[in-house]
Design a protein around this motif. Structure first.
Motif, mmCIF file in Angstrom:
data_model
loop_
_atom_site.group_PDB
_atom_site.id
_atom_site.type_symbol
_atom_site.label_atom_id
_atom_site.label_comp_id
_atom_site.label_asym_id
_atom_site.label_seq_id
_atom_site.Cartn_x
_atom_site.Cartn_y
_atom_site.Cartn_z
ATOM 1 N N LEU A 65 0.825 -1.205 0.000
ATOM 2 C CA LEU A 65 0.000 0.000 0.000
ATOM 3 C C LEU A 65 0.864 1.261 0.000
ATOM 4 O O LEU A 65 0.597 2.209 -0.749
ATOM 5 C CB LEU A 65 -0.934 0.005 1.214
ATOM 6 N N LEU A 66 1.903 1.283 0.817
ATOM 7 C CA LEU A 66 2.787 2.449 0.869
ATOM 8 C C LEU A 66 3.493 2.682 -0.462
ATOM 9 O O LEU A 66 3.631 3.821 -0.909
ATOM 10 C CB LEU A 66 3.807 2.283 2.000
ATOM 11 N N LYS A 67 3.923 1.603 -1.122
ATOM 12 C CA LYS A 67 4.547 1.739 -2.446
ATOM 13 C C LYS A 67 3.555 2.317 -3.446
ATOM 14 O O LYS A 67 3.907 3.189 -4.250
ATOM 15 C CB LYS A 67 5.044 0.381 -2.944
ATOM 16 N N LEU A 68 2.310 1.827 -3.410
ATOM 17 C CA LEU A 68 1.282 2.326 -4.323
ATOM 18 C C LEU A 68 0.985 3.796 -4.054
ATOM 19 O O LEU A 68 0.881 4.601 -4.981
ATOM 20 C CB LEU A 68 0.005 1.497 -4.204
ATOM 21 N N GLN A 69 0.865 4.176 -2.780
ATOM 22 C CA GLN A 69 0.615 5.575 -2.440
ATOM 23 C C GLN A 69 1.748 6.468 -2.928
ATOM 24 O O GLN A 69 1.500 7.557 -3.444
ATOM 25 C CB GLN A 69 0.422 5.726 -0.926
ATOM 26 N N LYS A 70 2.978 6.010 -2.777
ATOM 27 C CA LYS A 70 4.130 6.779 -3.251
ATOM 28 C C LYS A 70 4.067 6.929 -4.772
ATOM 29 O O LYS A 70 4.307 8.016 -5.302
ATOM 30 C CB LYS A 70 5.425 6.087 -2.833
ATOM 31 N N SER A 71 3.717 5.861 -5.472
ATOM 32 C CA SER A 71 3.604 5.913 -6.933
ATOM 33 C C SER A 71 2.518 6.888 -7.363
ATOM 34 O O SER A 71 2.695 7.638 -8.318
ATOM 35 C CB SER A 71 3.287 4.525 -7.496
ATOM 36 N N VAL A 72 1.399 6.888 -6.659
ATOM 37 C CA VAL A 72 0.299 7.802 -6.986
ATOM 38 C C VAL A 72 0.750 9.244 -6.786
ATOM 39 O O VAL A 72 0.501 10.114 -7.619
ATOM 40 C CB VAL A 72 -0.961 7.482 -6.145
ATOM 41 N N ARG A 73 1.441 9.511 -5.685
ATOM 42 C CA ARG A 73 1.941 10.869 -5.429
ATOM 43 C C ARG A 73 2.885 11.342 -6.526
ATOM 44 O O ARG A 73 2.934 12.515 -6.847
ATOM 45 C CB ARG A 73 2.645 10.935 -4.071
ATOM 46 N N HIS A 74 3.609 10.408 -7.106
ATOM 47 C CA HIS A 74 4.552 10.763 -8.161
ATOM 48 C C HIS A 74 3.950 10.600 -9.556
ATOM 49 O O HIS A 74 4.654 10.713 -10.555
ATOM 50 C CB HIS A 74 5.832 9.931 -8.036
ATOM 51 N N GLY A 75 2.654 10.329 -9.618
ATOM 52 C CA GLY A 75 1.970 10.216 -10.902
ATOM 53 C C GLY A 75 2.321 8.984 -11.701
ATOM 54 O O GLY A 75 2.117 8.942 -12.903
ATOM 55 N N GLU A 76 2.815 7.949 -11.043
ATOM 56 C CA GLU A 76 3.259 6.754 -11.748
ATOM 57 C C GLU A 76 2.241 5.622 -11.742
ATOM 58 O O GLU A 76 2.399 4.673 -12.501
ATOM 59 C CB GLU A 76 4.548 6.234 -11.101
ATOM 60 N N ALA A 77 1.226 5.688 -10.919
ATOM 61 C CA ALA A 77 0.366 4.525 -10.721
ATOM 62 C C ALA A 77 -0.936 4.569 -11.514
ATOM 63 O O ALA A 77 -1.777 3.708 -11.347
ATOM 64 C CB ALA A 77 0.042 4.370 -9.232
ATOM 65 N N PHE A 78 -1.097 5.546 -12.352
ATOM 66 C CA PHE A 78 -2.338 5.632 -13.101
ATOM 67 C C PHE A 78 -2.278 4.722 -14.319
ATOM 68 O O PHE A 78 -1.311 4.765 -15.074
ATOM 69 C CB PHE A 78 -2.619 7.079 -13.518
ATOM 70 N N PRO A 79 -3.300 3.923 -14.520
ATOM 71 C CA PRO A 79 -3.317 2.998 -15.656
ATOM 72 C C PRO A 79 -3.623 3.756 -16.951
ATOM 73 O O PRO A 79 -4.763 3.794 -17.413
ATOM 74 C CB PRO A 79 -4.424 2.012 -15.292
#
Length: 108
Positions: A65-79
């Protein structure tokens, strides 16, 4: 808001949970994920107590979850590709609806 009781299994142990009917599918999906993570933690470690297995599984899920949250903050987790496909489909549906409206308007 009404609630319903569902019975689920996590590592062979039965649990009765309450949830809103519209949340049942999501809860069952979460149960499957927790069961899988706990089973993996049990199988990959020498830990045998259910409480300790649960802690290992919780740590694994929290880390994910923390990795995903970090990715979202950096704009990396959007499909991105999924968003593009959905927007393309929506545009096609809008074009079809506008076309039908234009056809109906020209007939009248």
């Amino acid at each position: 808001m009404s609630t319903k009781q569902i019975e689920v299994q996590i590592m062979g142990q039965s649990y009765r949970l309450a949830c809103a009917p519209e949340a049942e599918a999501a809860l069952r999906e979460a149960v499957e994920r927790v069961d899988a993570e706990m089973t993996k933690a049990r199988d990959l470690s020498s830990v045998r107590g259910t409480d300790r297995v649960a802690v290992l599984a919780a740590l694994s899920l929290a880390s994910e979850l923390l990795k995903l949250q970090k990715s979202v903050r950096h704009g990396e987790a959007f499909p991105v590709e999924e968003i593009r496909r959905t927007m393309s489909l929506m545009n096609s549906q809008l074009d079809a609806a506008i076309g039908q409206l234009e056809t109906q308007a020209s007939v009248q």
